[in-house]
Design a protein around this motif. Structure first.
Motif, PDB file in Angstrom:
ATOM      1  N   SER A  10      80.336  42.506 -55.948  1.00  0.00           N
ATOM      2  CA  SER A  10      81.603  43.212 -55.760  1.00  0.00           C
ATOM      3  C   SER A  10      81.546  44.627 -56.276  1.00  0.00           C
ATOM      4  N   GLU A  11      80.561  44.918 -57.169  1.00  0.00           N
ATOM      5  CA  GLU A  11      80.499  46.248 -57.736  1.00  0.00           C
ATOM      6  C   GLU A  11      79.668  47.173 -56.866  1.00  0.00           C
ATOM      7  N   GLY A  12      78.446  46.695 -56.512  1.00  0.00           N
ATOM      8  CA  GLY A  12      77.548  47.559 -55.756  1.00  0.00           C
ATOM      9  C   GLY A  12      77.936  47.622 -54.308  1.00  0.00           C
ATOM     10  N   GLY A  13      77.584  48.688 -53.646  1.00  0.00           N
ATOM     11  CA  GLY A  13      77.850  48.809 -52.225  1.00  0.00           C
ATOM     12  C   GLY A  13      76.839  48.022 -51.413  1.00  0.00           C
ATOM     13  N   THR A  14      77.260  47.327 -50.394  1.00  0.00           N
ATOM     14  CA  THR A  14      76.390  46.556 -49.507  1.00  0.00           C
ATOM     15  C   THR A  14      76.742  46.894 -48.072  1.00  0.00           C
ATOM     16  N   LEU A  15      75.769  46.653 -47.223  1.00  0.00           N
ATOM     17  CA  LEU A  15      76.015  46.837 -45.799  1.00  0.00           C
ATOM     18  C   LEU A  15      76.905  45.716 -45.293  1.00  0.00           C
ATOM     19  N   ASP A  16      77.798  46.032 -44.369  1.00  0.00           N
ATOM     20  CA  ASP A  16      78.665  45.012 -43.767  1.00  0.00           C
ATOM     21  C   ASP A  16      77.844  44.105 -42.856  1.00  0.00           C
ATOM     22  N   ILE A  17      77.948  42.792 -43.076  1.00  0.00           N
ATOM     23  CA  ILE A  17      77.236  41.825 -42.234  1.00  0.00           C
ATOM     24  C   ILE A  17      77.971  41.705 -40.908  1.00  0.00           C
ATOM     25  N   PRO A  18      77.270  41.790 -39.814  1.00  0.00           N
ATOM     26  CA  PRO A  18      77.948  41.769 -38.511  1.00  0.00           C
ATOM     27  C   PRO A  18      78.551  40.407 -38.217  1.00  0.00           C
ATOM     28  N   LEU A  19      79.736  40.400 -37.641  1.00  0.00           N
ATOM     29  CA  LEU A  19      80.401  39.169 -37.240  1.00  0.00           C
ATOM     30  C   LEU A  19      80.296  38.953 -35.740  1.00  0.00           C
ATOM     31  N   THR A  20      79.840  39.976 -35.025  1.00  0.00           N
ATOM     32  CA  THR A  20      79.743  39.890 -33.576  1.00  0.00           C
ATOM     33  C   THR A  20      78.402  40.434 -33.121  1.00  0.00           C
ATOM     34  N   ILE A  21      77.772  39.692 -32.206  1.00  0.00           N
ATOM     35  CA  ILE A  21      76.522  40.143 -31.600  1.00  0.00           C
ATOM     36  C   ILE A  21      76.819  40.392 -30.129  1.00  0.00           C
ATOM     37  N   PRO A  22      76.679  41.607 -29.664  1.00  0.00           N
ATOM     38  CA  PRO A  22      77.050  41.902 -28.270  1.00  0.00           C
ATOM     39  C   PRO A  22      76.284  41.079 -27.239  1.00  0.00           C
ATOM     40  N   SER A  23      75.011  40.770 -27.539  1.00  0.00           N
ATOM     41  CA  SER A  23      74.228  40.082 -26.519  1.00  0.00           C
ATOM     42  C   SER A  23      73.157  39.216 -27.155  1.00  0.00           C
ATOM     43  N   VAL A  24      73.063  37.963 -26.679  1.00  0.00           N
ATOM     44  CA  VAL A  24      71.979  37.060 -27.046  1.00  0.00           C
ATOM     45  C   VAL A  24      71.416  36.506 -25.740  1.00  0.00           C
ATOM     46  N   ALA A  25      70.097  36.635 -25.567  1.00  0.00           N
ATOM     47  CA  ALA A  25      69.497  36.195 -24.305  1.00  0.00           C
ATOM     48  C   ALA A  25      68.187  35.474 -24.568  1.00  0.00           C
ATOM     49  N   ILE A  26      68.046  34.311 -23.940  1.00  0.00           N
ATOM     50  CA  ILE A  26      66.783  33.568 -23.926  1.00  0.00           C
ATOM     51  C   ILE A  26      66.404  33.399 -22.460  1.00  0.00           C
ATOM     52  N   THR A  27      65.237  33.888 -22.085  1.00  0.00           N
ATOM     53  CA  THR A  27      64.854  33.870 -20.673  1.00  0.00           C
ATOM     54  C   THR A  27      63.497  33.200 -20.490  1.00  0.00           C
ATOM     55  N   ASN A  28      63.348  32.584 -19.319  1.00  0.00           N
ATOM     56  CA  ASN A  28      62.074  31.994 -18.901  1.00  0.00           C
ATOM     57  C   ASN A  28      61.515  30.993 -19.917  1.00  0.00           C
ATOM     58  N   GLY A  29      62.390  30.177 -20.470  1.00  0.00           N
ATOM     59  CA  GLY A  29      61.937  29.192 -21.442  1.00  0.00           C
ATOM     60  C   GLY A  29      61.495  27.888 -20.783  1.00  0.00           C
ATOM     61  N   GLN A  30      60.671  27.137 -21.499  1.00  0.00           N
ATOM     62  CA  GLN A  30      60.283  25.814 -21.028  1.00  0.00           C
ATOM     63  C   GLN A  30      59.979  24.916 -22.221  1.00  0.00           C
ATOM     64  N   VAL A  31      60.402  23.655 -22.088  1.00  0.00           N
ATOM     65  CA  VAL A  31      60.189  22.656 -23.134  1.00  0.00           C
ATOM     66  C   VAL A  31      59.630  21.411 -22.463  1.00  0.00           C
ATOM     67  N   SER A  32      58.576  20.845 -23.033  1.00  0.00           N
ATOM     68  CA  SER A  32      58.002  19.613 -22.493  1.00  0.00           C
ATOM     69  C   SER A  32      58.004  18.535 -23.573  1.00  0.00           C
ATOM     70  N   TYR A  33      58.177  17.290 -23.111  1.00  0.00           N
ATOM     71  CA  TYR A  33      58.148  16.140 -24.028  1.00  0.00           C
ATOM     72  C   TYR A  33      57.307  15.046 -23.397  1.00  0.00           C
ATOM     73  N   ARG A  34      56.308  14.567 -24.130  1.00  0.00           N
ATOM     74  CA  ARG A  34      55.465  13.476 -23.669  1.00  0.00           C
ATOM     75  C   ARG A  34      55.433  12.369 -24.720  1.00  0.00           C
ATOM     76  N   ASN A  35      55.563  11.133 -24.220  1.00  0.00           N
ATOM     77  CA  ASN A  35      55.437   9.962 -25.086  1.00  0.00           C
ATOM     78  C   ASN A  35      54.263   9.148 -24.564  1.00  0.00           C
ATOM     79  N   THR A  36      53.184   9.095 -25.338  1.00  0.00           N
ATOM     80  CA  THR A  36      51.967   8.434 -24.871  1.00  0.00           C
ATOM     81  C   THR A  36      52.073   6.915 -24.899  1.00  0.00           C
TER      82      THR A  36
END
Length: 741
Positions: free
Chosen positions: A149-175
């Motif tokens: 509360s005494e020292g100055g700190t940067l404000d933590i963002p509450l909003t992120i304008p853009s989040v993007a995950i592209t061309n992802g792939q997940v595989s699951y194998r049960n032998t």
């Protein structure tokens, strides 16, 4: 004042320039790739992952400050197979707010995500992620306060304008079980991501598994998330999917709803549900409480009337061919979800099938045991229209009669040896249900007040009751299917009381061959898991009664008369012994049928053969007794029948004579050809009648008791006795003359 303002502006500009210079120095002088060794060390220590970063780490300065990461791969120690990888990633913040001490995220991007999950008998690879031994706890003095509360700190963002995950792939194998699932083309995008305000998000992916089931899915929604209370709301939520591999044509599915999930309250709710697929439309609402405990479901589901064949056409499947094209055109559902905790019940349930209505309740009484319960009532149904269309070109050939058929033990060679009963699926089944049918019509048969009760537990399925009224009579049955052991076992009991026989015979054989009041008391059992095994092990007993009956196209009296006339042709001397005949032949009855006043037969089932152990019948013109067999598979039969007729019993020489008849052939054959006289048996009767007549006349006219099994023997013995008497008489006369001299 102007000078002071000028000084302040100069100071602010100097600060901005200084901060800008500092950012420039950081991004241009400090090379982030120098930190790769530390990053690899932390990944191995904290996540047990060997990290390879062949791509470059780069600073970005304007208009956003951030860092970007190139190709990065992660593997488990001592394993060559890739566990996870990304092609690129970046995190950035806006530069200008940063100069004033504010952190405003500009965006997070992740491209080319790849994750490979593998599960074997020894465990799953993701279980190896994380520290492998306890890490040392940081010293207390190294802990940083959550907020200064005494020292100055940067404000933590509450909003992120853009989040993007592209061309992802997940595989699951049960032998161990062969499961192989791939999720490809995974894309996720969210705008103005915030934990305080709802934000829009979109998701798309393709799912494919080892069965070649494919799902292309896209989701568009707005998420409101409260992490403090674990409360998440998707409203509005629109999902579109195309499902392929389950049907000939892919199925397009459209879903709209509001999804409200509160994990702290252990509750989820769906409202405003709209589901459209293959020409069907379903709406409703549902609330689920006790998600992690005793789950309770409440709500309402309605499916609007739809045409089954149009729905099948939409998915590329063949339509259901029926005799009436109008059936299956109006199918609807109205279900109220209710029931106590730990269950999923539909009460009330209403299913509409054209002009029929099925109502009652059904569902899972216990989620723990999986017990299925139902109590349903079908108001009325006419089955004729739902049957496959009739065709005159595909009629099966009638079974060959006994005279030229394969015989008593035939028929099993056509039976399948394939597995018939799904044992593994039935063993865990737990069920208790009842179905009542108020009115059922099937061709010429009308039935009412039908009740069927079934139970299942511990691998034993029981038909506790199968009863009803039909054909002016009633029926009641019960049985069981036991799959708890290695070999399935079936047992069944059936009782029929005073039921009209004619519709049953017509339905089974396609011809009006018999009528009367039919009663049956039977039981049978069998063991096996194929048609052939069940038939070959079948055993049972039955008692059959027929009252006031008629067999059409077969007149046993005429059969008897034909046999007698044939006998008279061979033994013409018997004409005087047969009453009511003048021309050497008995007259036939005018009717071509046999009238049965009462008939009772006891039969035993052995494999596919019903052995008629006894047959007793009172006819309009006589009585019957006999035995024989009927092959239930080929419909072949062979009966040996003895018939007594009062019309042939007027002569004392034929009194109480049982005339032997032989009935054999096929139930599918002509009744007129079924029965005929046993000529050898008739000849023996003729010989015995002639012999008895000769004895009687010799006794009456000559006073001679002659013995013999045939007429010839009787006459010879009589002549011999007469000759002996004559000789004795003549010898006596001579002796008298001799002594009288």
């Amino acid at each position: 004042m102007a000078r002071a303002i000028k000084i302040v502006v100069i100071v602010l500009v100097a600060i901005v320039v200084l901060l800008a210079a500092t950012v420039f120095v950081i991004t241009q002088v400090i090379d982030p790739n120098d930190f790769k060794p530390q990053i690899r060390e932390q990944a191995l220590t904290q996540a047990n992952l060997e990290l390879e970063i062949p791509g470059e780490l780069d600073w970005q300065f304007w208009p956003s400050l951030g860092v970007s990461l190139g190709r990065t791969e992660a593997r488990l120690p001592d394993e060559e197979e890739l566990f996870a990888a990304i092609d690129s990633a970046s995190v950035s913040v806006a530069v200008w707010p940063l100069l004033f001490g504010n952190v405003e995220m500009d965006g997070v991007t992740l491209d080319g995500l790849e994750v490979n999950l593998v599960e074997t008998a020894d465990g799953a690879n993701w279980e190896k992620i994380g520290p492998q031994e306890d890490a040392e706890q940081p010293a207390a003095e190294e802990e940083q306060p959550a907020e200064d509360s005494e020292g100055g700190t940067l404000d933590i963002p509450l909003t992120i304008p853009s989040v993007a995950i592209t061309n992802g792939q997940v595989s699951y194998r049960n032998t161990t079980d062969g499961t192989d699932i791939r999720v490809e083309h995974f894309n996720f995008e969210a705008q103005d991501v915030s934990l305080e305000e709802p934000f829009p998000m979109q998701l798309s992916l393709r799912y494919q598994d080892q069965s070649d089931v494919r799902v292309d899915l896209s989701l568009d929604t707005t998420l409101a998330a409260n992490l403090d209370s674990n409360h998440f709301v998707l409203d509005p939520m629109t999902l579109d999917a195309q499902i392929g591999g389950l049907t000939v044509n892919p199925v397009d599915v459209h879903l709209e709803q509001k999804l409200d999930v509160n994990l702290d309250e252990d509750r989820a709710a769906v409202s405003g549900l709209l589901l459209e697929a293959a020409g069907t439309r379903t709406t409703g609402d549902a609330t689920v409480t006790g998600l992690t405990g005793d789950m309770k479901v409440a709500g309402q589901i309605k499916t609007e009337p739809f045409d089954v064949n149009k729905a099948l056409e939409a998915i590329g499947e063949q339509p259901i061919e029926t005799r009436d094209d109008a059936v299956l055109s109006k199918v609807a559902l109205d279900a109220t979800l209710a029931g106590p905790a730990g269950s999923v019940m539909v009460d009330p349930l209403k299913v509409t099938l054209d002009s029929s209505t099925l109502s009652g309740k059904a569902g899972l009484e216990s989620l723990d045991t999986g017990k299925i319960v139902f109590d349903l009532v079908l108001d009325k149904i006419t089955l004729d229209g739902y049957l496959p269309p009739e065709s005159g070109d595909d009629k099966e050939e009638a079974p060959t009669g006994a005279g030229g058929g394969a015989g008593k033990q035939a028929g099993t060679e056509q039976l399948s040896e394939a597995e018939l009963i799904p044992v593994e699926s039935l063993r865990p089944l737990v069920m208790d249900g009842q179905l009542k049918v108020n009115e059922l019509n099937f061709e010429t048969i009308q039935a009412k007040d039908l009740t069927f009760k079934v139970t299942a537990n511990n691998g034993v399925l029981r038909l506790a009751q199968a009863s009803g009224q039909t054909l002016n009579g009633s029926f009641a049955g019960s049985g069981s299917l036991d799959v708890s052991g290695k070999t399935p076992r079936i047992s069944y009991k059936q009782k029929v009381t005073s039921m009209q026989l004619q519709p049953l015979v017509t339905l089974a054989l396609g011809e009006d061959l018999a009528k009367g009041l039919f009663s049956l008391d039977m039981n049978f059992n069998a063991a096996g898991n194929s048609e052939k095994a069940l038939v070959q092990s079948a055993k049972g007993n039955a008692t059959v009664n027929l009252a006031d009956g008629t067999v059409r196209g077969l007149n046993l009296y005429n059969t008897l008369v034909g046999g007698v006339n044939d006998m008279l042709g061979r033994f013409q001397g018997l004409s005087a012994l047969i009453p009511n005949q003048e021309s050497g032949k008995l007259p036939n009855a005018l009717s071509e049928d046999t009238k049965i006043i009462d008939l009772t037969t006891k039969a035993s089932l052995d494999k596919q053969v019903a052995n008629l152990d006894s047959l007793e019948a009172k006819l309009e013109k006589g009585t019957l007794s006999g035995n024989g067999w009927l092959n239930l598979l080929t419909q072949e039969f062979d009966l040996k029948v003895g018939m007594q007729s009062p019309e042939l019993g007027g002569s004392k020489y034929l009194e109480d004579v049982t005339w032997p008849l032989r009935c054999q052939g096929s139930l599918a054959g002509s009744p007129a050809k079924w029965c005929g006289p046993d000529r050898d048996g008739f000849a023996k009767i003729a010989q015995q009648a002639a012999t008895n007549a000769a004895k009687s006349k010799l006794k009456d006219k000559l006073g001679i008791d002659a013995e013999g099994d045939t007429t010839e023997e009787v006459l010879k013995n009589a002549a011999k006795k007469k000759a002996e008497e004559k000789i004795q008489e003549e010898l006596g006369d001579k002796l008298k003359g001799l002594f009288n001299r």
